[in-house]
Design an enzyme around this catalytic site. Structure first.
Site, PDB file in Angstrom:
ATOM      1  N   LYS A 407      14.359 -44.227 -37.289  1.00 15.58           N
ATOM      2  CA  LYS A 407      13.189 -44.995 -36.849  1.00 15.58           C
ATOM      3  C   LYS A 407      13.164 -45.065 -35.326  1.00 15.58           C
ATOM      4  CE  LYS A 407      12.387 -49.964 -36.319  1.00 15.58           C
ATOM      5  NZ  LYS A 407      12.633 -51.310 -36.855  1.00 15.58           N
ATOM      6  N   TYR A 496       7.918 -49.467 -42.569  1.00 16.87           N
ATOM      7  CA  TYR A 496       7.331 -50.719 -43.083  1.00 16.87           C
ATOM      8  C   TYR A 496       7.554 -51.897 -42.123  1.00 16.87           C
ATOM      9  CZ  TYR A 496       7.888 -47.729 -47.180  1.00 16.87           C
ATOM     10  OH  TYR A 496       7.885 -46.657 -48.047  1.00 16.87           O
ATOM     11  N   HIS A 497       7.687 -51.618 -40.847  1.00 16.42           N
ATOM     12  CA  HIS A 497       7.941 -52.668 -39.864  1.00 16.42           C
ATOM     13  C   HIS A 497       6.748 -52.840 -38.920  1.00 16.42           C
ATOM     14  CE1 HIS A 497      12.593 -52.024 -40.338  1.00 16.42           C
ATOM     15  NE2 HIS A 497      12.012 -52.549 -41.404  1.00 16.42           N
ATOM     16  N   TYR A 498       5.549 -52.670 -39.417  1.00 13.05           N
ATOM     17  CA  TYR A 498       4.358 -52.796 -38.579  1.00 13.05           C
ATOM     18  C   TYR A 498       4.192 -54.240 -38.090  1.00 13.05           C
ATOM     19  CZ  TYR A 498       2.605 -53.961 -43.272  1.00 13.05           C
ATOM     20  OH  TYR A 498       2.447 -54.494 -44.527  1.00 13.05           O
ATOM     21  N   HIS A 499       3.533 -54.399 -36.954  1.00 17.72           N
ATOM     22  CA  HIS A 499       3.446 -55.695 -36.297  1.00 17.72           C
ATOM     23  C   HIS A 499       2.288 -55.687 -35.308  1.00 17.72           C
ATOM     24  CE1 HIS A 499       6.116 -52.962 -34.094  1.00 17.72           C
ATOM     25  NE2 HIS A 499       5.587 -53.483 -32.997  1.00 17.72           N
TER      26      HIS A 499
END
Length: 560
Positions: A407, A496-499
């Site tokens: 990532k 899956y770490h969108y912000h």
């Protein structure tokens, strides 16, 4: 080439004395019986919202009956029941009445949430309105998911727990001592030391052999090197989620409304010119018509106080900006397209959303029948810019695949979130613009080269039986930067770490109050400008506790 027994023996020599190791390296778990059982489970456990009213086996303060809430008033209303919302609501309930509204159902007693053996199944079994996970595809054409259950994404993710870096906390201008206390409060209730599987142990060795040093063993801090993180799965393989933290609140001061979707925020005139005050919410049953509307309100200040409570959006990086837009807070021209009356022309709502680009290497030429396995080991490299984890993921009800994923921690590329329609149950439109900036493409090339080193490490190669180099179909032998750039563009995926979308300084202030209105805050990952640490879950849990305490302190100071 060594036999399976020889490969296992060789790696086992390297593992002797390691307290994490419990299984014979090289063993392929035979989970055929489990996957057959999963089929029966899903046939018989159709994940629908609970029957209206009190939910059997749950605390008395949880309900799916909108009539128990409609028309009532509360000191605080928390919209969303996810990773940040639950510790926030529990903390506020110590002194105030709190309504928490969650669009999904309960995680308790649902094996798709609680049982480690079923990890990942909630992402396989999705539908439009009722499943534990709601899938969406960004305009970048990358598949993604968001939690739709009490506990939010902490109920469907890999359960990897790791704190934010010291620098992140300083940039956020948070009280470092209070942050530490909030982390420890969460950890005392939810976090466990994992017992590494064969694959996790091998990956740990592979990361170290690739030069991702030092070996930090078990460590919750975000520090460079290779480490074992905390896990939300206990020693019995049971997942714990943020919903567990509601037990720490005052049960007489909190109501959790399940299976209800917030349509928008109610505003009233605050008597101070043109500025509005949030004074309640409109909501509907998640499995009903969005036009069948109910309302709940903020309580008016008591006679000896002039202090109102707040509506607090904690609906996640997609949900919170979406609700602001549906409530008339956002870019005027965009809202006009949907005939939404303007409350505040706040152009930055939905802007600057980010997701961390990832590249994965799969180690099965064909899918296998292995037990799913969440990540427990991480490599943090290149001055914190690259994060590498591994796991075994389900790709359907009958098969899984082994992978190592890298990532990009600090992408420069940003996107935007906009409305598709005015139905709050449906996903908004989101575009992350993966690798749009040249800086991100250059970083991706470096990331792929490091990932390649890990896959070629002695321990990983021996475990997989490929000895000297990954097979051509696992990692193409692209030697030039041009070829690797193409590989990045064609294979980018999500972690899956969108912000972002409601960032501090653009949409909310440092007190997390929305600009231009009173009585409205946003407290969740949509306020972040970067994903904290290895995995944002730990910091989102901490944030709920931290901001809850800060609000209690502010009220105490105001009242005297």
């Amino acid at each position: 080439m060594r036999t399976e027994r020889q490969r296992s023996k060789h790696v086992l020599i390297k593992l002797q004395g390691r307290r994490y190791h419990k299984f014979a390296v090289g063993r392929t778990d035979n989970s055929h019986g489990l996957l057959i059982a999963v089929g029966f489970l899903l046939l018989n456990l159709h994940v629908l919202p609970e029957a209206e009213g009190k939910v059997r086996g749950l605390p008395h303060y949880m309900t799916s009956d909108v009539k128990e809430v409609a028309g009532k008033s509360f000191d605080y209303i928390v919209v969303g029941g996810g990773t940040t919302a639950c510790p926030l609501a529990a903390t506020l309930s110590e002194n105030f009445s709190v309504l928490l509204v969650e669009r999904g159902g309960s995680p308790f007693g649902n094996p798709l949430v609680t049982d480690k053996s079923y990890y990942g199944l909630s992402l396989v079994q999705t539908d439009e309105y009722t499943s534990l996970a709601q899938s969406f595809v960004s305009k970048d054409r990358v598949q993604n998911y968001r939690g739709r259950v009490l506990g939010g994404s902490s109920a469907i993710n890999g359960g990897f727990y790791s704190r934010a870096s010291k620098d992140f906390i300083k940039r956020a201008r948070w009280d470092e001592e209070l942050v530490k206390q909030a982390y420890e409060w969460v950890e005392s209730k939810l976090v466990f030391v994992p017992e590494l599987t064969s694959w996790q142990t091998v990956v740990e060795l592979g990361l170290l052999e690739s030069g991702i040093l030092p070996n930090n063993a078990y460590n919750l801090e975000h520090i460079e090197g290779t480490k074992v993180g905390g896990t939300m799965f206990d020693q019995c393989g049971k997942r714990h989620t943020s919903a567990d933290l509601l037990e720490e609140g005052n049960p007489n001061n909190i109501i959790v409304l399940l299976n209800a979707t917030v349509n928008n925020i109610i505003f009233c005139n605050n008597g101070k010119g043109n500025e509005s005050r949030a004074c309640g919410i409109r909501f509907s049953k998640s499995d009903g018509s969005p036009n069948h509307i109910h309302e709940a309100y903020l309580s008016k200040p008591k006679k000896d106080s002039s202090t109102w409570g707040d509506v607090i959006l904690s609906a996640g990086a997609l949900g919170s900006p979406q609700i602001l837009l549906l409530s008339g807070i956002g870019p005027h021209e965009h809202l006009k397209d949907f005939n939404i009356p303007i409350t505040v022309d706040l152009k930055e709502v939905g802007q600057g959303v980010q997701d961390n680009p990832a590249i994965a290497v799969f180690f099965d030429t064909m899918p296998q029948k292995r037990l799913p396995e969440p990540p427990e080991v991480v490599g943090i490299a290149d001055n914190f810019r690259v994060i590498i984890e591994a796991g075994v993921i389900l790709i359907n009800l009958n098969a899984s695949r082994m992978r190592i994923t890298a990532k990009m921690a600090f992408p420069a590329s940003q996107g935007k979130l906009e409305l598709n329609n005015t139905d709050p149950r449906r996903n908004p439109s989101v575009e992350f613009n993966y690798l749009a900036k040249e800086k991100d493409l250059e970083q991706c090339v470096k990331m792929v080269r490091l990932l390649h080193r890990v896959t070629k490490s002695e321990s990983v190669s021996l475990f997989l039986g490929i000895k000297s180099k990954p097979q051509e179909n696992l990692m193409p032998r692209a030697s030039s930067d041009k070829e690797l750039r193409k590989l990045c563009k064609n294979n980018v995926r999500t972690y899956y770490h969108y912000h972002g979308g409601c960032a501090v300084g653009s949409v909310v202030g440092e007190d997390y109050r929305v600009y231009g209105v009173e009585g409205l805050r946003v407290i969740d990952g949509s306020t972040f400008r970067e994903s904290p640490g290895t995995n944002p879950m730990a910091t989102l849990l901490m944030l709920g506790r931290y901001q809850g305490i800060k609000i209690l302190e502010q009220i105490k100071e105001t009242s005297g």
